[in-house]
Design a protein around this motif. Structure first.
Motif, PDB file in Angstrom:
ATOM      1  N   GLY A 137       0.788  -1.223   0.000  1.00 15.40           N
ATOM      2  CA  GLY A 137       0.000   0.000   0.000  1.00 15.40           C
ATOM      3  C   GLY A 137       0.821   1.274   0.000  1.00 15.40           C
ATOM      4  O   GLY A 137       1.766   1.434  -0.767  1.00 15.40           O
ATOM      5  N   GLU A 138       0.489   2.184   0.892  1.00 20.30           N
ATOM      6  CA  GLU A 138       1.104   3.509   0.903  1.00 20.30           C
ATOM      7  C   GLU A 138       2.589   3.472   1.265  1.00 20.30           C
ATOM      8  O   GLU A 138       3.309   4.432   1.002  1.00 20.30           O
ATOM      9  CB  GLU A 138       0.362   4.408   1.895  1.00 20.30           C
ATOM     10  CG  GLU A 138      -1.074   4.695   1.486  1.00 20.30           C
ATOM     11  CD  GLU A 138      -1.796   5.572   2.502  1.00 20.30           C
ATOM     12  OE1 GLU A 138      -1.178   5.872   3.556  1.00 20.30           O
ATOM     13  OE2 GLU A 138      -2.961   5.931   2.253  1.00 20.30           O
ATOM     14  N   THR A 139       3.051   2.397   1.862  1.00 20.18           N
ATOM     15  CA  THR A 139       4.464   2.330   2.245  1.00 20.18           C
ATOM     16  C   THR A 139       5.355   1.800   1.124  1.00 20.18           C
ATOM     17  O   THR A 139       6.571   1.724   1.284  1.00 20.18           O
ATOM     18  CB  THR A 139       4.653   1.441   3.489  1.00 20.18           C
ATOM     19  OG1 THR A 139       4.231   0.095   3.181  1.00 20.18           O
ATOM     20  CG2 THR A 139       3.844   1.963   4.660  1.00 20.18           C
ATOM     21  N   TYR A 140       4.754   1.430  -0.027  1.00 23.11           N
ATOM     22  CA  TYR A 140       5.544   0.823  -1.097  1.00 23.11           C
ATOM     23  C   TYR A 140       6.448   1.826  -1.800  1.00 23.11           C
ATOM     24  O   TYR A 140       7.652   1.569  -1.966  1.00 23.11           O
ATOM     25  CB  TYR A 140       4.626   0.158  -2.130  1.00 23.11           C
ATOM     26  CG  TYR A 140       5.386  -0.358  -3.333  1.00 23.11           C
ATOM     27  CD1 TYR A 140       6.135  -1.525  -3.249  1.00 23.11           C
ATOM     28  CD2 TYR A 140       5.386   0.342  -4.543  1.00 23.11           C
ATOM     29  CE1 TYR A 140       6.855  -1.989  -4.338  1.00 23.11           C
ATOM     30  CE2 TYR A 140       6.103  -0.115  -5.636  1.00 23.11           C
ATOM     31  CZ  TYR A 140       6.833  -1.288  -5.529  1.00 23.11           C
ATOM     32  OH  TYR A 140       7.560  -1.727  -6.600  1.00 23.11           O
ATOM     33  N   ALA A 141       5.923   2.941  -2.225  1.00 27.91           N
ATOM     34  CA  ALA A 141       6.672   3.856  -3.093  1.00 27.91           C
ATOM     35  C   ALA A 141       8.005   4.277  -2.486  1.00 27.91           C
ATOM     36  O   ALA A 141       9.038   4.271  -3.166  1.00 27.91           O
ATOM     37  CB  ALA A 141       5.817   5.084  -3.404  1.00 27.91           C
ATOM     38  N   ALA A 142       8.015   4.622  -1.230  1.00 26.94           N
ATOM     39  CA  ALA A 142       9.243   5.103  -0.591  1.00 26.94           C
ATOM     40  C   ALA A 142      10.222   3.974  -0.280  1.00 26.94           C
ATOM     41  O   ALA A 142      11.396   4.236   0.029  1.00 26.94           O
ATOM     42  CB  ALA A 142       8.900   5.847   0.700  1.00 26.94           C
ATOM     43  N   ASN A 143       9.775   2.721  -0.384  1.00 33.37           N
ATOM     44  CA  ASN A 143      10.621   1.592  -0.005  1.00 33.37           C
ATOM     45  C   ASN A 143      10.683   0.531  -1.108  1.00 33.37           C
ATOM     46  O   ASN A 143      10.984  -0.632  -0.837  1.00 33.37           O
ATOM     47  CB  ASN A 143      10.082   0.936   1.276  1.00 33.37           C
ATOM     48  CG  ASN A 143      10.008   1.904   2.440  1.00 33.37           C
ATOM     49  OD1 ASN A 143      11.023   2.243   3.036  1.00 33.37           O
ATOM     50  ND2 ASN A 143       8.807   2.358   2.754  1.00 33.37           N
ATOM     51  N   ALA A 144      10.418   0.934  -2.346  1.00 35.39           N
ATOM     52  CA  ALA A 144      10.283  -0.020  -3.447  1.00 35.39           C
ATOM     53  C   ALA A 144      11.516  -0.891  -3.617  1.00 35.39           C
ATOM     54  O   ALA A 144      11.406  -2.107  -3.839  1.00 35.39           O
ATOM     55  CB  ALA A 144       9.968   0.716  -4.740  1.00 35.39           C
ATOM     56  N   GLU A 145      12.684  -0.296  -3.526  1.00 35.63           N
ATOM     57  CA  GLU A 145      13.910  -1.072  -3.752  1.00 35.63           C
ATOM     58  C   GLU A 145      14.124  -2.099  -2.647  1.00 35.63           C
ATOM     59  O   GLU A 145      14.448  -3.266  -2.915  1.00 35.63           O
ATOM     60  CB  GLU A 145      15.111  -0.139  -3.834  1.00 35.63           C
ATOM     61  CG  GLU A 145      16.409  -0.851  -4.183  1.00 35.63           C
ATOM     62  CD  GLU A 145      17.566   0.108  -4.399  1.00 35.63           C
ATOM     63  OE1 GLU A 145      18.723  -0.368  -4.407  1.00 35.63           O
ATOM     64  OE2 GLU A 145      17.324   1.318  -4.562  1.00 35.63           O
ATOM     65  N   ALA A 146      13.945  -1.703  -1.404  1.00 36.89           N
ATOM     66  CA  ALA A 146      14.129  -2.629  -0.286  1.00 36.89           C
ATOM     67  C   ALA A 146      13.082  -3.740  -0.326  1.00 36.89           C
ATOM     68  O   ALA A 146      13.386  -4.911  -0.032  1.00 36.89           O
ATOM     69  CB  ALA A 146      14.056  -1.880   1.037  1.00 36.89           C
ATOM     70  N   ILE A 147      11.865  -3.384  -0.687  1.00 34.70           N
ATOM     71  CA  ILE A 147      10.801  -4.390  -0.783  1.00 34.70           C
ATOM     72  C   ILE A 147      11.128  -5.398  -1.879  1.00 34.70           C
ATOM     73  O   ILE A 147      10.949  -6.608  -1.700  1.00 34.70           O
ATOM     74  CB  ILE A 147       9.447  -3.712  -1.035  1.00 34.70           C
ATOM     75  CG1 ILE A 147       8.996  -2.963   0.231  1.00 34.70           C
ATOM     76  CG2 ILE A 147       8.390  -4.728  -1.459  1.00 34.70           C
ATOM     77  CD1 ILE A 147       7.765  -2.100   0.039  1.00 34.70           C
ATOM     78  N   ALA A 148      11.617  -4.898  -3.013  1.00 35.92           N
ATOM     79  CA  ALA A 148      11.986  -5.800  -4.105  1.00 35.92           C
ATOM     80  C   ALA A 148      13.085  -6.766  -3.679  1.00 35.92           C
ATOM     81  O   ALA A 148      13.051  -7.960  -3.992  1.00 35.92           O
ATOM     82  CB  ALA A 148      12.430  -4.990  -5.323  1.00 35.92           C
ATOM     83  N   GLU A 149      14.071  -6.288  -2.936  1.00 40.11           N
ATOM     84  CA  GLU A 149      15.151  -7.156  -2.451  1.00 40.11           C
ATOM     85  C   GLU A 149      14.618  -8.224  -1.504  1.00 40.11           C
ATOM     86  O   GLU A 149      15.080  -9.368  -1.505  1.00 40.11           O
ATOM     87  CB  GLU A 149      16.216  -6.323  -1.742  1.00 40.11           C
ATOM     88  CG  GLU A 149      17.048  -5.449  -2.676  1.00 40.11           C
ATOM     89  CD  GLU A 149      18.096  -4.645  -1.929  1.00 40.11           C
ATOM     90  OE1 GLU A 149      18.176  -4.796  -0.686  1.00 40.11           O
ATOM     91  OE2 GLU A 149      18.810  -3.870  -2.577  1.00 40.11           O
ATOM     92  N   SER A 150      13.635  -7.859  -0.695  1.00 44.74           N
ATOM     93  CA  SER A 150      13.067  -8.814   0.254  1.00 44.74           C
ATOM     94  C   SER A 150      12.177  -9.844  -0.423  1.00 44.74           C
ATOM     95  O   SER A 150      11.940 -10.923   0.130  1.00 44.74           O
ATOM     96  CB  SER A 150      12.247  -8.080   1.321  1.00 44.74           C
ATOM     97  OG  SER A 150      10.983  -7.680   0.812  1.00 44.74           O
TER      98      SER A 150
END
Length: 570
Positions: free
Chosen positions: A316-329
């Motif tokens: 949700g709203e926390t994705y855009a600012a953390n897209a790279e870290a989320i992708a790595e996880s």
């Protein structure tokens, strides 16, 4: 981005950057989403599916008839692809599709639009004509003779070990069910297959397979009931979530995705109905970043826009600012086969490591117990390297080896070599199994200790180990070879199982090449009353190790290993 093609590489990341995800998976927390990627070695993938449709239309086209209904359908396929006029003119309808110079471009352009292609109406035929007849669903996807591959067998093992409770799937085939049928005598007692709303009334089972895009096996057997449930056409996919008859299935999928993290294997997740389900699930119970374990993990080597959409919806709203870290996880870097083999080995080793720590009479400091667990992980990693060398032979050896080991351990009998039944360590995640007062945690804990000690000797170069087979059970559940001799090793729970080995003719009491490791003491033990010494008494014949007695009298991993060697004459 790290690409992982080998099982040992997957196990390495499960111990490091994906440790939280792997541990949560072994605790039974993850939902296992399945797509066509797990069956690509057996059934047509998207590119083959598209070529099959093109060839079906080509062979049915009358070249002399400009108004031929199949020609019109083929032209619609070309319209969807958007290829140039020059490319269209290069197509020779008298030649097989595989020989067309334009076929790579066509397949590439249509890859994300296969549902549009399957939705094309052939004049005078049913709406699902290209699906049912063009793809020949009953004889391709519903064929009773299809044999499960490595991925399906791994999924069945993970279900039997209790760590996969729910597996939503877009696949029509019956390969997971066939894998389960190979591993247990009565698969319906273990696996509930849900295809239609009425199936939710069936009793709960240990695991469920939710085939929300239909089942070709059932459709082939009963077309009137199940043919309409085969979902592939765009008009079906886009309207699926709005139809009243799908609301129960939709709600179930939303609940699963909202309540559990998802391990996604072989699924592109590009279909609109999946997107709507994920949106609704996230709206009802939102997730935020950071998340441990990750809310979604993809068994892929790279992320595509469909995967990024899933992550965006999930966080949700926390994705855009953390897209790279989320992708790595989220990106495991490995495809289905090494990922699932890694999960099987990690789960089995994790159970043994946990059980080893539940051996209450073995009073080892935490560092010493870490040594015991480290030996088990060494064994796991050695098996992972064998898996990379020959995955098909390996999974067969795991199924038969674990089946033989656990059957002999529990009963002293070998399984029927004509029908190998898989015997799980536990039918639930090990943390849950340990809460069951009837679960033999002590005996299984000592089984884990025995495996650790055997693995240590192998790691230190004192002996080599090879798995036994139910075809020749008298050769042991393990064969242990030193420079002096080859020992046939059996691990049994108690005296009754030990006696049964002799009754079954698996061991001879006068054969000193056989070693029986017993995990429950033959007699009641005195508290901390160590022997004067360990080792052989000088009598010939069958060698025997009373592992409970050893565990109750020794206080270090080194002493335990040395006593184990002496007692077993190793």
């Amino acid at each position: 981005m790290t690409i992982r093609t080998r099982v040992d590489e997957v196990l390495g990341c499960f111990d490091n950057e994906f440790a939280a995800a792997a541990s949560a998976f072994a605790r039974g927390e993850y939902l296992l989403w399945l797509g066509s990627g797990i069956s690509r070695s057996i059934l047509p993938d998207v590119s083959m599916l598209l070529k099959r449709i093109l060839e079906f239309l080509r062979t049915n086209t009358d070249p002399a008839d400009r108004t031929c209904r199949f020609r019109k359908a083929l032209e619609e396929v070309l319209d969807i692809s958007g290829v140039s006029t020059e490319t269209r003119q290069s197509i020779d309808l008298a030649s097989p599709v595989e020989s067309w110079p334009a076929v790579p471009e066509l397949v590439s352009r249509l890859g994300d639009r296969y549902s549009d292609v399957l939705d094309i109406q052939v004049r005078g035929e049913s709406e699902d004509f290209l699906v049912w007849t063009g793809l020949d669903v009953p004889n391709v996807y519903g064929a009773p003779g299809l044999q499960p591959d490595i991925e399906h067998l791994c999924i069945a093992i993970l279900m039997l070990e209790g760590v996969v409770r729910s597996a939503p799937s877009t696949n029509w085939d019956g390969l997971v069910e066939a894998a389960m049928g190979q591993l247990v005598e009565n698969p319906g007692d273990v696996l509930r297959v849900i295809v239609r709303p009425l199936d939710f009334r069936e009793p709960d089972r240990q695991a469920e397979l939710v085939k929300f895009h239909g089942c070709a096996v059932r459709a082939a057997a009963d077309a009137n009931e199940y043919r309409s449930l085969l979902i592939a056409r765009k008009s079906q996919i886009s309207g699926w979530t709005a139809k009243p008859e799908n609301q129960l299935m939709k709600g179930h999928l939303e609940m699963l995705f909202a309540s559990r993290p998802a391990f996604i294997v072989g699924l592109s997740a590009q279909d609109a109905n999946i997107h709507i389900v994920l949106h609704e699930a996230s709206r009802n119970l939102a997730r935020t970043w950071p998340a441990s374990p990750p809310a979604v993990v993809f068994a892929e080597q790279e992320l595509h826009h469909h995967h990024r959409h899933v992550m965006r919806v999930t966080y949700g709203e926390t994705y855009a600012a953390n897209a790279e870290a989320i992708a790595e996880s989220a990106l495991l870097g490995a495809y289905a086969q090494p990922a699932l083999l890694g999960l099987v080995l990690f789960t089995l080793a994790d159970k043994l490591c946990t059980l080893a720590g539940s051996t209450t009479e073995l009073a080892l400091p935490s560092g010493e117990m870490d040594r015991i667990r480290s030996n088990l992980r060494d064994l796991r990693d050695a098996l992972g390297r064998l898996a990379d060398a020959d995955p098909h032979r390996f999974i067969d050896a795991v199924i038969s080896g674990v089946g033989l080991t656990m059957a002999v351990f529990r009963t002293g009998r070998a399984p029927d070599p004509g029908h190998i039944v898989y015997h799980p360590i536990s039918t639930a995640p090990i943390s849950r199994a340990l809460t069951d007062p009837d679960f033999p945690c002590g005996a299984l804990g000592r089984l884990a200790i025995a495996m650790s000690l055997l693995a240590r000797g192998m790691s230190e170069g004192l002996w080599s180990l090879s798995l036994g087979t139910p075809v020749r059970p008298a050769r042991g559940v393990l064969r242990l070879a030193t420079s002096r001799q080859v020992s046939r090793v059996f691990v049994v729970r108690d005296s009754r199982a030990r006696a049964q080995l002799e009754i079954e003719g698996l061991v001879d009491p006068y054969d000193d090449r056989a070693l029986v490791i017993q995990t429950e003491a033959a007699t009641l033990l005195k508290t901390r009353s160590p022997r004067a010494r360990y080792g052989r008494t000088g009598k010939g014949g069958l060698r025997h190790i009373d592992l409970e007695e050893l565990c109750s009298t020794l206080c270090s991993a080194d002493d335990l290993f040395e006593a184990f060697r002496l007692e077993g004459a190793l």
